[in-house]
Write a protein that holds these residues in place. Structure first.
Motif, PDB file in Angstrom:
ATOM      1  N   SER A 130       0.953  -1.308   0.117  1.00 48.42           N
ATOM      2  CA  SER A 130      -0.102  -0.231   0.099  1.00 48.42           C
ATOM      3  C   SER A 130       0.869   1.175   0.031  1.00 48.42           C
ATOM      4  N   PHE A 166      -8.109  -4.129  -1.555  1.00 46.10           N
ATOM      5  CA  PHE A 166      -7.286  -3.779  -2.494  1.00 46.10           C
ATOM      6  C   PHE A 166      -8.125  -2.884  -3.551  1.00 46.10           C
ATOM      7  N   GLN A 196      -7.234  -2.007  -7.639  1.00 43.63           N
ATOM      8  CA  GLN A 196      -6.066  -2.189  -8.530  1.00 43.63           C
ATOM      9  C   GLN A 196      -6.681  -1.376  -9.779  1.00 43.63           C
ATOM     10  N   HIS A 254       6.549  -3.902  -3.021  1.00 47.90           N
ATOM     11  CA  HIS A 254       6.950  -2.731  -2.140  1.00 47.90           C
ATOM     12  C   HIS A 254       6.414  -3.268  -0.712  1.00 47.90           C
ATOM     13  N   SER A 309       2.797  -3.980   0.659  1.00 51.47           N
ATOM     14  CA  SER A 309       1.772  -2.996   0.882  1.00 51.47           C
ATOM     15  C   SER A 309       1.344  -2.598  -0.653  1.00 51.47           C
ATOM     16  N   GLN A 310       2.200  -2.980  -1.710  1.00 52.21           N
ATOM     17  CA  GLN A 310       1.869  -2.564  -2.999  1.00 52.21           C
ATOM     18  C   GLN A 310       2.610  -3.538  -4.092  1.00 52.21           C
ATOM     19  N   ASN A 359       3.445  -3.991  -8.221  1.00 54.63           N
ATOM     20  CA  ASN A 359       3.398  -3.004  -9.501  1.00 54.63           C
ATOM     21  C   ASN A 359       3.822  -4.309 -10.519  1.00 54.63           C
ATOM     22  N   ASN A 414      -1.158  -1.903 -11.034  1.00 57.09           N
ATOM     23  CA  ASN A 414      -0.738  -1.479  -9.615  1.00 57.09           C
ATOM     24  C   ASN A 414      -1.923  -1.784  -8.490  1.00 57.09           C
ATOM     25  N   LEU A 450      -2.785  -1.550  -4.418  1.00 58.69           N
ATOM     26  CA  LEU A 450      -2.694  -1.193  -3.257  1.00 58.69           C
ATOM     27  C   LEU A 450      -3.339  -1.849  -2.466  1.00 58.69           C
ATOM     28  N   LYS A 481      -4.971  -2.276   1.554  1.00 57.67           N
ATOM     29  CA  LYS A 481      -5.311  -1.631   2.966  1.00 57.67           C
ATOM     30  C   LYS A 481      -5.962  -2.557   3.851  1.00 57.67           C
TER      31      LYS A 481
END
Length: 208
Positions: A14, A50, A52, A167, A176-177, A179, A189, A191, A193
């Protein structure tokens, strides 16, 4: 469609990555891998909401979707898209189970590209991803993140994926992320949470 969604899905957790990345030293990379691998051994389940975002050359606007990811070690993974459509993918027992807005099907995932990507994602929860023979791994850092960049070794995977970046926020051992850059140049991508670690997950999350 399944390829775009499944490849976009892979991948676990994220934040924005606008800072400049620099390569880790060998000592930094070793310490990072050791820390993540050790702490990942304690993870039995992982749940996260998430967002996307997929950018495709032939579309003026990005495609944004929302959903929930659930993972249970050793090898159960569920991606459920909830907005703007309902589409679920479950990886279990070397099979891919799909529910496309009520239309259900399954695909044998063994020895296929999907299985390799699934293994990478599951590996992110137990630290084994860094030793995956299907990928070359390079390590980077910036002010906010430690980054592991995976580049496929096989010609088969390179037909679909150019690279995947995971990431990790500083002082955190969960992703958290994600790519991903596909061979076509399209990017995805993800993310994450509201991440929950080792919370109980009902069996229904891995059923369609």
């Amino acid at each position: 469609m399944i390829k775009n969604i499944a490849f976009g899905a892979f991948l676990l957790i994220s934040a924005l990555f606008s800072a400049q990345n620099t390569s880790m030293s060998a000592a930094e990379a070793k310490a990072f891998v050791s820390k993540v691998s050790a702490e990942a051994q304690e993870i039995k389940t992982l749940q996260s909401d998430f967002t996307q975002t997929k950018k495709m050359d032939f579309l003026d606007k990005s495609i944004v979707t929302y959903g929930k990811m659930s993972l249970k070690t050793p090898n159960m993974l569920s991606w459920k898209y909830t907005k703007p459509y309902q589409y679920s993918i479950v990886f279990k027992d070397n099979k891919i189970y799909i529910n496309d807005q009520g239309k259900k099907s399954s695909v044998d995932a063994k020895s296929k590209t999907f299985e390799k990507i699934n293994k990478l994602i599951v590996g992110s929860s137990n630290g084994k991803m860094f030793n995956d023979p299907e990928f070359t791994v390079a390590y980077f850092k910036n002010g906010s993140f430690n980054i592991a960049r995976f580049t496929p070794k096989s010609a088969q995977l390179l037909k679909y994926i150019k690279q995947i970046e995971l990431h990790f926020p500083k002082n955190q051992s969960t992703v958290s992320q994600v790519n991903m850059t596909e061979a076509s140049g399209d990017t995805t991508n993800i993310l994450f949470k509201n991440t929950k670690i080792n919370a109980a997950i009902p069996a229904s999350e891995f059923s369609l």
